[in-house]
Design an enzyme around this catalytic site. Structure first.
Site, PDB file in Angstrom:
ATOM      1  NE  ARG A 118     -27.030  -5.843  12.052  1.00 49.10           N
ATOM      2  CZ  ARG A 118     -26.627  -7.087  12.350  1.00 49.10           C
ATOM      3  NH1 ARG A 118     -25.539  -7.587  11.799  1.00 49.10           N
ATOM      4  NH2 ARG A 118     -27.310  -7.826  13.193  1.00 49.10           N
ATOM      5  CG  HIS A 145     -28.888  -7.179  18.281  1.00 52.54           C
ATOM      6  ND1 HIS A 145     -29.825  -7.017  17.268  1.00 52.54           N
ATOM      7  CD2 HIS A 145     -28.102  -8.235  17.894  1.00 52.54           C
ATOM      8  CE1 HIS A 145     -29.609  -7.918  16.329  1.00 52.54           C
ATOM      9  NE2 HIS A 145     -28.578  -8.662  16.677  1.00 52.54           N
ATOM     10  CD  GLN A 148     -29.671 -12.707  18.644  1.00 49.55           C
ATOM     11  OE1 GLN A 148     -29.349 -12.566  17.479  1.00 49.55           O
ATOM     12  NE2 GLN A 148     -30.053 -13.888  19.133  1.00 49.55           N
ATOM     13  CG  ASP A 230     -22.062 -10.527  21.528  1.00 48.58           C
ATOM     14  OD1 ASP A 230     -21.768 -11.201  20.527  1.00 48.58           O
ATOM     15  OD2 ASP A 230     -22.482  -9.357  21.454  1.00 48.58           O
ATOM     16  CB  CYS A 269     -26.470 -12.866  19.657  1.00 49.96           C
ATOM     17  SG  CYS A 269     -24.916 -11.954  19.542  1.00 49.96           S
ATOM     18  NE  ARG A 297     -32.621 -11.937  15.396  1.00 45.53           N
ATOM     19  CZ  ARG A 297     -31.606 -11.223  14.887  1.00 45.53           C
ATOM     20  NH1 ARG A 297     -30.374 -11.618  15.083  1.00 45.53           N
ATOM     21  NH2 ARG A 297     -31.822 -10.097  14.220  1.00 45.53           N
TER      22      ARG A 297
HETATM   23  N1  NVA Z   1     -22.120  -7.326  19.778  1.00 38.63           N
HETATM   24  C1  NVA Z   1     -22.047  -7.850  18.438  1.00 38.63           C
HETATM   25  C2  NVA Z   1     -23.333  -8.504  18.071  1.00 38.63           C
HETATM   26  C3  NVA Z   1     -23.349  -9.142  16.698  1.00 38.63           C
HETATM   27  C4  NVA Z   1     -24.680  -9.721  16.332  1.00 38.63           C
HETATM   28  C5  NVA Z   1     -21.711  -6.735  17.461  1.00 38.63           C
HETATM   29  O1  NVA Z   1     -22.285  -5.650  17.593  1.00 38.63           O
HETATM   30  O2  NVA Z   1     -20.876  -6.948  16.595  1.00 38.63           O
HETATM   31  N1   CP Z   2     -26.969 -12.256  15.815  1.00 35.53           N
HETATM   32  C1   CP Z   2     -26.964 -11.470  14.723  1.00 35.53           C
HETATM   33  O1   CP Z   2     -27.561 -10.383  14.685  1.00 35.53           O
HETATM   34  O2   CP Z   2     -26.278 -11.998  13.689  1.00 35.53           O
HETATM   35  P1   CP Z   2     -25.914 -11.272  12.314  1.00 35.53           P
HETATM   36  O3   CP Z   2     -24.880 -10.228  12.606  1.00 35.53           O
HETATM   37  O4   CP Z   2     -25.409 -12.394  11.441  1.00 35.53           O
HETATM   38  O5   CP Z   2     -27.167 -10.639  11.756  1.00 35.53           O
END
Ligand code: NVA
Ligand code: CP
Length: 313
Positions: A118, A145, A148, A230, A269, A297
């Site tokens: 990540r 992502h 997800q 989101d 998500c 997930r």
């Molecule tokens: N769009 C959000 C998704 C979090 C799972 C982010 O990147 O923070």
């Molecule tokens: N939806 C998701 O990826 O959540 P986290 O940021 O908690 O991993």
């Protein structure tokens, strides 16, 4: 578990690890296999069957950003399969002191069987993929992502059957989740309507005819089978006030949901910013399947790892 049933071969299957970087980079037949495997794994798990398919396998989890769901679902999922995980972040590894992504990929590939990353910049994921000799999984970048959205499609299909031909409305920022939905619409053949202020549209031009980007959230949601949103401000965004201002009229609330089909599902998500992109009444209401979505997930992750390691039926 491995049988003679053929999967669609990845390019250079013999020499290249099976990375899971983006939905657009995995053949749609493979994505479908992963999805069906995840449904089987979940059903078996609920029936008390959890075969240890990954005994002595190790997965490195590298996080440049915070996580709840992604970290825990990969850790628990790998454990349920009999394998183990190693958590890394830049603060406690040499990555934080400037060891290159390429060198990190080379070294980790000598220790572990797969890596999940990540990170902020998608280019970092690509760089790690170029140098890893074990499979690499995208656990979220600023661009996409994919794990997800696979869990989201699994959740939709558990509740409503095949997503093919259905209408999905995405309300909000054209962010990493929206990009993975765009790729999913092409692989799984459903209609996708994205409602986003024109200032924030970041999707590629020349989208196929099943995908549209419009300004009106009512129009996007009209007769939709699934409504998704989101956070307005993603991790790493440095224009939070600007985004909140532009997106203020893109909240998913009861009035907006009333334009969708009466049995439409709502997904997010998570983490949610209640009172911003979604109201309590929607996320806690009759359309919402966000807890199933989060649970899935765990199972999709297991299927993705098995696919990467060539352990799918
Ligand atoms: N769009 C959000 C998704 C979090 C799972 C982010 O990147 O923070
Ligand atoms: N939806 C998701 O990826 O959540 P986290 O940021 O908690 O991993």
């Amino acid at each position: 578990m491995k049988s003679a049933k053929k999967l669609v071969p990845m390019p250079e299957k013999k020499t290249t690890p099976k990375h899971f970087l983006d939905l657009s980079e995995v053949h749609p037949e493979d994505l479908r296999n992963v999805l069906e495997e995840a449904k089987r794994i979940k059903k078996d798990f609920k029936a008390g069957k959890a075969p240890k398919l990954l005994e002595n396998k190790h997965l490195a989890l590298i996080f440049e950003k915070p996580s709840t769901r992604t970290r825990i679902s990969f850790e628990v999922g790998m454990n349920q399969l009999g394998g183990s995980t190693i958590y890394m972040d830049s603060g406690t590894s040499q990555m934080g002191r400037g060891e290159t992504v390429a060198d990190t990929a080379r070294v980790l590939s000598r220790y572990v069987d797969a890596i999940m990353l990540r990170c902020y910049q998608h280019e970092m994921l690509k760089e790690m993929a170029r140098h890893a000799t074990v499979p690499l999984i995208n656990g979220l970048t600023d661009y996409s992502h994919p794990c997800q959205v696979m869990a989201d499609i699994m959740t939709f299909e558990e509740h409503r059957g095949s997503i093919r031909g259905k209408t999905v409305a995405w309300i909000g920022d054209c962010n990493n989740m929206a990009n993975s939905w765009i790729q999913a619409a092409q692989s799984f053949d459903f209609k996708l309507r994205i409602a986003c202020p024109k200032e924030l549209v970041a999707a590629p031009a020349n989208l196929p005819s099943n995908i549209s980007i419009i300004e009106s959230s009512e129009e996007a949601v009209s007769a939709a089978d699934l409504v998704c949103t989101d956070t307005w401000v993603s991790m790493g965004d440095n224009d939070a006030d600007y985004k909140r201002e532009l997106l203020a009229s893109y909240q998913v609330n009861d009035a907006l949901m009333s334009h969708a089909k009466p049995d439409a599902l709502f997904m997010h998500c998570l983490p949610a910013h209640r009172g911003e992109e979604v109201t309590d009444s929607v996320i806690d209401g009759k359309h919402s399947v966000v807890w199933d979505e989060a649970e899935n997930r765990l199972h999709i992750q297991k299927a993705i790892i098995l696919w990467c390691l060539d352990k799918l039926d």
